[in-house]
Design a protein around this motif. Structure first.
Motif, PDB file in Angstrom:
ATOM      1  N   ARG A  85       0.825  -1.229   0.000  1.00  0.00           N
ATOM      2  CA  ARG A  85       0.000   0.000   0.000  1.00  0.00           C
ATOM      3  C   ARG A  85       0.854   1.272   0.000  1.00  0.00           C
ATOM      4  NH1 ARG A  85      -0.414  -1.552   5.429  1.00  0.00           N
ATOM      5  NH2 ARG A  85      -2.140  -2.968   5.173  1.00  0.00           N
ATOM      6  N   ASN A  86       2.045   1.189   0.627  1.00  0.00           N
ATOM      7  CA  ASN A  86       2.909   2.380   0.649  1.00  0.00           C
ATOM      8  C   ASN A  86       3.420   2.731  -0.744  1.00  0.00           C
ATOM      9  OD1 ASN A  86       2.549   2.748   3.350  1.00  0.00           O
ATOM     10  ND2 ASN A  86       4.372   1.544   3.920  1.00  0.00           N
ATOM     11  N   GLN A  87       3.743   1.680  -1.519  1.00  0.00           N
ATOM     12  CA  GLN A  87       4.193   1.929  -2.901  1.00  0.00           C
ATOM     13  C   GLN A  87       3.028   2.416  -3.758  1.00  0.00           C
ATOM     14  OE1 GLN A  87       5.336  -0.741  -1.178  1.00  0.00           O
ATOM     15  NE2 GLN A  87       7.428  -1.257  -1.827  1.00  0.00           N
ATOM     16  N   VAL A  88       1.816   1.966  -3.404  1.00  0.00           N
ATOM     17  CA  VAL A  88       0.635   2.444  -4.133  1.00  0.00           C
ATOM     18  C   VAL A  88       0.470   3.944  -3.867  1.00  0.00           C
ATOM     19  CG1 VAL A  88      -1.888   2.291  -4.316  1.00  0.00           C
ATOM     20  CG2 VAL A  88      -0.532   0.196  -4.131  1.00  0.00           C
ATOM     21  N   LYS A  89       0.598   4.306  -2.582  1.00  0.00           N
ATOM     22  CA  LYS A  89       0.468   5.724  -2.204  1.00  0.00           C
ATOM     23  C   LYS A  89       1.563   6.569  -2.852  1.00  0.00           C
ATOM     24  CE  LYS A  89      -1.778   5.284   2.241  1.00  0.00           C
ATOM     25  NZ  LYS A  89      -1.449   5.042   3.653  1.00  0.00           N
ATOM     26  N   ALA A  90       2.756   5.973  -2.951  1.00  0.00           N
ATOM     27  CA  ALA A  90       3.895   6.695  -3.545  1.00  0.00           C
ATOM     28  C   ALA A  90       3.857   6.658  -5.075  1.00  0.00           C
ATOM     29  CB  ALA A  90       5.190   6.082  -3.038  1.00  0.00           C
ATOM     30  N   GLU A  91       2.765   6.108  -5.611  1.00  0.00           N
ATOM     31  CA  GLU A  91       2.569   6.017  -7.065  1.00  0.00           C
ATOM     32  C   GLU A  91       3.672   5.219  -7.759  1.00  0.00           C
ATOM     33  OE1 GLU A  91       1.436   9.745  -8.783  1.00  0.00           O
ATOM     34  OE2 GLU A  91      -0.501   9.556  -7.766  1.00  0.00           O
ATOM     35  N   LYS A  92       4.067   4.128  -7.094  1.00  0.00           N
ATOM     36  CA  LYS A  92       5.093   3.244  -7.670  1.00  0.00           C
ATOM     37  C   LYS A  92       4.477   1.926  -8.144  1.00  0.00           C
ATOM     38  CE  LYS A  92       8.848   5.645  -6.697  1.00  0.00           C
ATOM     39  NZ  LYS A  92       9.531   6.292  -7.845  1.00  0.00           N
ATOM     40  N   PHE A  93       3.274   1.634  -7.654  1.00  0.00           N
ATOM     41  CA  PHE A  93       2.658   0.335  -7.954  1.00  0.00           C
ATOM     42  C   PHE A  93       1.144   0.493  -8.071  1.00  0.00           C
ATOM     43  CE2 PHE A  93       0.875  -3.711  -6.004  1.00  0.00           C
ATOM     44  CZ  PHE A  93       1.008  -4.467  -7.158  1.00  0.00           C
ATOM     45  N   GLU A  94       0.578  -0.254  -9.005  1.00  0.00           N
ATOM     46  CA  GLU A  94      -0.888  -0.237  -9.154  1.00  0.00           C
ATOM     47  C   GLU A  94      -1.356  -1.579  -9.739  1.00  0.00           C
ATOM     48  OE1 GLU A  94      -4.113   0.490  -8.267  1.00  0.00           O
ATOM     49  OE2 GLU A  94      -3.197   2.480  -8.137  1.00  0.00           O
ATOM     50  N   ILE A  95      -2.573  -1.939  -9.375  1.00  0.00           N
ATOM     51  CA  ILE A  95      -3.207  -3.085 -10.041  1.00  0.00           C
ATOM     52  C   ILE A  95      -4.322  -2.540 -10.905  1.00  0.00           C
ATOM     53  CG2 ILE A  95      -4.447  -5.271  -9.774  1.00  0.00           C
ATOM     54  CD1 ILE A  95      -3.146  -5.716  -7.096  1.00  0.00           C
ATOM     55  N   LEU A  96      -4.390  -3.045 -12.119  1.00  0.00           N
ATOM     56  CA  LEU A  96      -5.463  -2.654 -13.023  1.00  0.00           C
ATOM     57  C   LEU A  96      -6.270  -3.918 -13.338  1.00  0.00           C
ATOM     58  CD1 LEU A  96      -6.781  -0.539 -14.923  1.00  0.00           C
ATOM     59  CD2 LEU A  96      -5.112  -1.174 -16.646  1.00  0.00           C
ATOM     60  N   GLY A  97      -7.448  -3.988 -12.765  1.00  0.00           N
ATOM     61  CA  GLY A  97      -8.317  -5.133 -13.026  1.00  0.00           C
ATOM     62  C   GLY A  97      -9.139  -4.868 -14.281  1.00  0.00           C
ATOM     63  N   VAL A  98      -9.046  -5.789 -15.231  1.00  0.00           N
ATOM     64  CA  VAL A  98      -9.838  -5.650 -16.456  1.00  0.00           C
ATOM     65  C   VAL A  98     -10.788  -6.839 -16.520  1.00  0.00           C
ATOM     66  CG1 VAL A  98      -9.793  -5.449 -18.965  1.00  0.00           C
ATOM     67  CG2 VAL A  98      -7.958  -4.429 -17.619  1.00  0.00           C
ATOM     68  N   SER A  99     -12.077  -6.544 -16.393  1.00  0.00           N
ATOM     69  CA  SER A  99     -13.061  -7.622 -16.318  1.00  0.00           C
ATOM     70  C   SER A  99     -13.642  -7.967 -17.692  1.00  0.00           C
ATOM     71  CB  SER A  99     -14.190  -7.206 -15.376  1.00  0.00           C
ATOM     72  OG  SER A  99     -15.309  -8.022 -15.593  1.00  0.00           O
ATOM     73  N   LEU A 100     -13.757  -9.266 -17.938  1.00  0.00           N
ATOM     74  CA  LEU A 100     -14.424  -9.715 -19.169  1.00  0.00           C
ATOM     75  C   LEU A 100     -15.867 -10.119 -18.859  1.00  0.00           C
ATOM     76  CD1 LEU A 100     -11.789 -11.831 -21.180  1.00  0.00           C
ATOM     77  CD2 LEU A 100     -12.217  -9.390 -21.238  1.00  0.00           C
ATOM     78  N   ASP A 101     -16.416  -9.512 -17.828  1.00  0.00           N
ATOM     79  CA  ASP A 101     -17.810  -9.793 -17.504  1.00  0.00           C
ATOM     80  C   ASP A 101     -18.727  -9.269 -18.593  1.00  0.00           C
ATOM     81  OD1 ASP A 101     -18.689 -11.009 -14.873  1.00  0.00           O
ATOM     82  OD2 ASP A 101     -16.972  -9.805 -14.261  1.00  0.00           O
ATOM     83  N   LYS A 102     -19.942  -9.810 -18.599  1.00  0.00           N
ATOM     84  CA  LYS A 102     -20.974  -9.306 -19.503  1.00  0.00           C
ATOM     85  C   LYS A 102     -21.982  -8.486 -18.692  1.00  0.00           C
ATOM     86  CE  LYS A 102     -23.666  -8.959 -23.080  1.00  0.00           C
ATOM     87  NZ  LYS A 102     -23.278  -8.144 -24.226  1.00  0.00           N
ATOM     88  N   SER A 103     -22.195  -8.943 -17.467  1.00  0.00           N
ATOM     89  CA  SER A 103     -23.192  -8.298 -16.624  1.00  0.00           C
ATOM     90  C   SER A 103     -22.535  -7.298 -15.677  1.00  0.00           C
ATOM     91  CB  SER A 103     -23.931  -9.377 -15.820  1.00  0.00           C
ATOM     92  OG  SER A 103     -24.385  -8.878 -14.603  1.00  0.00           O
ATOM     93  N   LYS A 104     -22.987  -6.036 -15.766  1.00  0.00           N
ATOM     94  CA  LYS A 104     -22.437  -5.006 -14.882  1.00  0.00           C
ATOM     95  C   LYS A 104     -22.769  -5.329 -13.428  1.00  0.00           C
ATOM     96  CE  LYS A 104     -21.893  -0.095 -14.149  1.00  0.00           C
ATOM     97  NZ  LYS A 104     -22.172   1.264 -14.585  1.00  0.00           N
ATOM     98  N   GLU A 105     -23.959  -5.885 -13.233  1.00  0.00           N
ATOM     99  CA  GLU A 105     -24.397  -6.223 -11.886  1.00  0.00           C
ATOM    100  C   GLU A 105     -23.448  -7.258 -11.249  1.00  0.00           C
ATOM    101  OE1 GLU A 105     -28.291  -7.944 -11.788  1.00  0.00           O
ATOM    102  OE2 GLU A 105     -28.092  -8.349  -9.639  1.00  0.00           O
ATOM    103  N   HIS A 106     -23.109  -8.288 -12.034  1.00  0.00           N
ATOM    104  CA  HIS A 106     -22.199  -9.318 -11.518  1.00  0.00           C
ATOM    105  C   HIS A 106     -20.824  -8.731 -11.216  1.00  0.00           C
ATOM    106  CE1 HIS A 106     -24.620 -12.898 -13.384  1.00  0.00           C
ATOM    107  NE2 HIS A 106     -25.247 -12.265 -12.420  1.00  0.00           N
ATOM    108  N   TRP A 107     -20.355  -7.888 -12.133  1.00  0.00           N
ATOM    109  CA  TRP A 107     -19.040  -7.255 -11.978  1.00  0.00           C
ATOM    110  C   TRP A 107     -19.013  -6.409 -10.698  1.00  0.00           C
ATOM    111  CZ3 TRP A 107     -17.455  -2.271 -14.967  1.00  0.00           C
ATOM    112  CH2 TRP A 107     -16.118  -1.964 -14.728  1.00  0.00           C
TER     113      TRP A 107
END
Lengths: 169, 144
Positions: A80-102
């Motif tokens: 989390r510290n590296q996330v705050k320092a803008e050194k690390f991030e996760i980008l989740g890309v969903s292949l869902d069809k339903s927004k509700e499920h996502w």
């Protein structure tokens, strides 16, 4: 001779397992991703330049992907510290069809990293751009947007991120 | 010699896994329909006697009806209700395509429902990998 034969057989087996990696190569720039988040705001992968980014391709209909979310949460919390320092991030890309499920999946796993989807299931452009043939699938990219690892999971993924971020200090 | 034995065990492991899987499925190998066969029927407008049902996240295939993921009990109920007035002789083709067969949570409850209801011409579309690799990437007809 027999050894050669064994080697060829193993090569064929491992080759077919890694067919997914054919188009995407380590060292190449990661294809751009430009997709809406849950609020409909478009975010791009290129806007994350300067960070180590784990792009996690997943969907709520994919059982192994769902199983992996708590592991990603642990990685995200640990760094989390590296996330705050803008050194690390996760980008989740969903292949869902339903927004509700996502939406429910994001809430269920308390996902607090970026989440994007065009809600087009396997017809999503990202599935084509990243030559995804099976989920879960992920790609790690460096600060310049270059691919540095493809499809690491479990301890291999944790170790890679730990090592990478510890060498940055 | 050791290498030959090693190789033998590899082959044995792979084969036994495949056979074990086949014998437990609610469908037989003769009930699998190849994507190329179905795509050709759709392209030639020869689907009058067919019912194509998606039991996964999306009805990607042109002319198919989306029932919803059959891993959910509510969608199995929906499937039963949809098939209630359909002749048991009708060729009903189901597909999911989210994942390879061994990981798909939808095709088994759906196919079992067809069997339980007595459909004699139940088929499963052989999307061994997923709908992208076995259908979309081959430019077979899609719903949009």
């Amino acid at each position: 001779m027999k050894l050669k034969f064994c080697f060829i057989v193993l090569l064929i087996i491992t080759g077919s397992l890694h067919a997914q990696d054919e188009i995407l190569k380590i060292g190449q720039p990661a294809p751009e991703i430009s997709l809406p988040d849950l609020n409909g705001n478009t975010t791009t992968l290129s806007s994350l330049k300067g960070k180590l980014v784990l792009i996690d391709f997943w969907a709520t209909w994919c059982a192994p992907c769902v199983k992996e979310q708590p592991e990603l949460k642990a990685i995200y919390d640990k760094h989390r510290n590296q996330v705050k320092a803008e050194k690390f991030e996760i980008l989740g890309v969903s292949l869902d069809k339903s927004k509700e499920h996502w939406q429910k999946g994001v809430a269920r796993f308390k996902i607090n990293w970026l989440q994007l989807s065009d809600l087009k299931y396997w017809k999503s452009q990202v599935a084509k751009d990243y030559a995804i043939t099976e989920l879960p699938f992920n790609v790690l990219i460096d600060e310049q947007g270059k691919i540095i690892a493809i499809n690491l999971h479990g301890a291999a993924l944790q170790n890679f991120i730990n090592n990478y971020l510890s060498h940055q200090k | 010699m050791r290498h030959v034995i090693f190789l033998f065990f590899i082959v044995l492991t792979f084969n036994s896994g495949l056979f074990a899987q086949q014998s437990q499925e609610p469908w037989s190998s003769s009930q699998l329909i190849e994507p190329a066969t179905l795509a050709s029927k759709i392209n030639l407008n020869q689907t009058g006697n067919l019912l194509i049902l998606s039991v996964g996240p999306d009805a990607v295939i042109k002319g198919s009806v989306g029932i919803g993921s059959a891993k959910e009990q509510a969608n199995v109920k929906k499937l039963k209700s949809y098939l209630k007035n359909i002749s048991k002789d009708k060729e009903v083709i189901i597909y999911c395509g989210c994942c390879p067969f061994d990981k798909c949570p939808n095709i088994r409850p759906a196919f079992k429902t067809l069997n339980d209801m007595g459909f004699k011409n139940a088929k499963l579309l052989n999307l061994s990998k997923n709908i992208k690799a076995n259908w979309i990437d081959k430019n077979y007809p899609t719903s949009d």
